[in-house]
Design a protein around this motif. Structure first.
Motif, PDB file in Angstrom:
ATOM      1  N   ARG A 107      58.317 -26.465  69.885  1.00 12.44           N
ATOM      2  CA  ARG A 107      58.817 -25.414  69.001  1.00 12.44           C
ATOM      3  C   ARG A 107      59.172 -26.023  67.653  1.00 12.44           C
ATOM      4  O   ARG A 107      59.521 -27.210  67.550  1.00 12.44           O
ATOM      5  N   ALA A 108      59.068 -25.196  66.625  1.00 15.07           N
ATOM      6  CA  ALA A 108      59.449 -25.612  65.277  1.00 15.07           C
ATOM      7  C   ALA A 108      59.367 -24.406  64.351  1.00 15.07           C
ATOM      8  O   ALA A 108      58.916 -23.332  64.739  1.00 15.07           O
ATOM      9  N   THR A 109      59.815 -24.626  63.127  1.00 17.38           N
ATOM     10  CA  THR A 109      59.672 -23.660  62.049  1.00 17.38           C
ATOM     11  C   THR A 109      58.977 -24.387  60.910  1.00 17.38           C
ATOM     12  O   THR A 109      59.345 -25.517  60.584  1.00 17.38           O
ATOM     13  N   TYR A 110      57.965 -23.755  60.332  1.00 15.35           N
ATOM     14  CA  TYR A 110      57.216 -24.381  59.239  1.00 15.35           C
ATOM     15  C   TYR A 110      57.742 -23.881  57.900  1.00 15.35           C
ATOM     16  O   TYR A 110      57.799 -22.678  57.656  1.00 15.35           O
ATOM     17  N   ARG A 111      58.122 -24.822  57.047  1.00 16.63           N
ATOM     18  CA  ARG A 111      58.568 -24.488  55.694  1.00 16.63           C
ATOM     19  C   ARG A 111      57.949 -25.490  54.737  1.00 16.63           C
ATOM     20  O   ARG A 111      57.956 -26.689  55.012  1.00 16.63           O
ATOM     21  N   CYS A 112      57.441 -24.989  53.640  1.00 15.34           N
ATOM     22  CA  CYS A 112      56.813 -25.876  52.655  1.00 15.34           C
ATOM     23  C   CYS A 112      57.177 -25.407  51.253  1.00 15.34           C
ATOM     24  O   CYS A 112      57.037 -24.225  50.925  1.00 15.34           O
ATOM     25  N   ALA A 113      57.626 -26.328  50.447  1.00 23.11           N
ATOM     26  CA  ALA A 113      57.959 -26.006  49.061  1.00 23.11           C
ATOM     27  C   ALA A 113      56.665 -25.719  48.291  1.00 23.11           C
ATOM     28  O   ALA A 113      55.622 -26.306  48.587  1.00 23.11           O
ATOM     29  N   PRO A 114      56.713 -24.827  47.313  1.00 22.06           N
ATOM     30  CA  PRO A 114      55.501 -24.467  46.564  1.00 22.06           C
ATOM     31  C   PRO A 114      54.757 -25.670  45.983  1.00 22.06           C
ATOM     32  O   PRO A 114      53.535 -25.719  46.002  1.00 22.06           O
ATOM     33  N   GLU A 115      55.481 -26.654  45.512  1.00 23.18           N
ATOM     34  CA  GLU A 115      54.830 -27.819  44.892  1.00 23.18           C
ATOM     35  C   GLU A 115      54.132 -28.732  45.907  1.00 23.18           C
ATOM     36  O   GLU A 115      53.326 -29.582  45.534  1.00 23.18           O
ATOM     37  N   ASP A 116      54.426 -28.567  47.188  1.00 25.25           N
ATOM     38  CA  ASP A 116      53.807 -29.400  48.229  1.00 25.25           C
ATOM     39  C   ASP A 116      52.640 -28.713  48.940  1.00 25.25           C
ATOM     40  O   ASP A 116      51.965 -29.327  49.755  1.00 25.25           O
ATOM     41  N   ARG A 117      52.392 -27.449  48.661  1.00 24.33           N
ATOM     42  CA  ARG A 117      51.340 -26.701  49.353  1.00 24.33           C
ATOM     43  C   ARG A 117      49.961 -27.189  48.934  1.00 24.33           C
ATOM     44  O   ARG A 117      49.714 -27.450  47.759  1.00 24.33           O
ATOM     45  N   ASP A 118      49.093 -27.342  49.914  1.00 22.55           N
ATOM     46  CA  ASP A 118      47.710 -27.746  49.657  1.00 22.55           C
ATOM     47  C   ASP A 118      46.814 -26.596  50.091  1.00 22.55           C
ATOM     48  O   ASP A 118      46.400 -26.515  51.243  1.00 22.55           O
ATOM     49  N   PHE A 119      46.531 -25.709  49.146  1.00 23.27           N
ATOM     50  CA  PHE A 119      45.786 -24.499  49.466  1.00 23.27           C
ATOM     51  C   PHE A 119      44.367 -24.809  49.938  1.00 23.27           C
ATOM     52  O   PHE A 119      43.807 -24.080  50.746  1.00 23.27           O
ATOM     53  N   SER A 120      43.781 -25.907  49.459  1.00 24.81           N
ATOM     54  CA  SER A 120      42.423 -26.256  49.892  1.00 24.81           C
ATOM     55  C   SER A 120      42.392 -26.582  51.379  1.00 24.81           C
ATOM     56  O   SER A 120      41.443 -26.211  52.087  1.00 24.81           O
ATOM     57  N   VAL A 121      43.420 -27.246  51.893  1.00 24.98           N
ATOM     58  CA  VAL A 121      43.501 -27.546  53.323  1.00 24.98           C
ATOM     59  C   VAL A 121      43.706 -26.262  54.117  1.00 24.98           C
ATOM     60  O   VAL A 121      43.079 -26.055  55.162  1.00 24.98           O
ATOM     61  N   ARG A 122      44.538 -25.378  53.617  1.00 35.22           N
ATOM     62  CA  ARG A 122      44.787 -24.104  54.290  1.00 35.22           C
ATOM     63  C   ARG A 122      43.501 -23.280  54.372  1.00 35.22           C
ATOM     64  O   ARG A 122      43.188 -22.692  55.406  1.00 35.22           O
ATOM     65  N   LYS A 123      42.746 -23.243  53.283  1.00 37.88           N
ATOM     66  CA  LYS A 123      41.477 -22.517  53.277  1.00 37.88           C
ATOM     67  C   LYS A 123      40.491 -23.144  54.263  1.00 37.88           C
ATOM     68  O   LYS A 123      39.815 -22.437  55.005  1.00 37.88           O
TER      69      LYS A 123
END
Length: 137
Positions: A107-123
């Motif tokens: 179990r966990a909760t995912y939180r990511c600051a806007p400056e750390d997001r890697d949209f290319s990996v998410r896509k």
């Protein structure tokens, strides 16, 4: 699935149990919040292939964005219910589906600051695992 507005429809559920019922019906991987995983809380049964895949995807995404800070309030219980204290934290190797335990509960909760997001990996993950057409995003 309206993945572009996932945050909008996810908050409309009355309870966490409703979301879990829907995940059980549709499959955890098809319900994975590829593009907007922020604040997603999960408890996954690693003996179930689909849920084990999701656990691995969360750890993989975290390893590409900001490891281990993006996974909060995490825990791992063995099949007999014993809590693993995880003194070294979440193993980075769990980002590889073949390295994640085949039993237990994560179990966990995912939180990511806007400056750390890697949209290319998410896509990339949305294309590979969700079979979404996200090339235009």
């Amino acid at each position: 699935v309206d993945m572009h507005n996932a945050k909008m429809f996810r908050v409309r559920f009355e309870s966490r149990e409703e979301v879990v019922r829907l995940q059980n019906r549709l499959g955890y991987a098809s319900f994975f919040p590829f593009l907007q995983p922020e604040n997603s809380r999960f408890e996954l049964d690693l003996s179930v292939f689909d849920q084990r895949l999701c656990a691995s995807m969360y750890v993989y995404l975290c390893s590409k964005e900001k490891f281990p800070q993006n996974l909060h309030d995490y825990g791992y219980r063995l099949p007999d219910g014993t809590k693993d204290p995880m003194p070294l934290g979440i193993p980075r190797s769990w980002g590889d589906f073949n390295a994640i335990p085949k039993q237990g509960y994560f179990r966990a909760t995912y939180r990511c600051a806007p400056e750390d997001r890697d949209f290319s990996v998410r896509k990339e993950m949305a294309i590979q695992y969700g079979f979404f057409d996200v090339e235009t995003l």
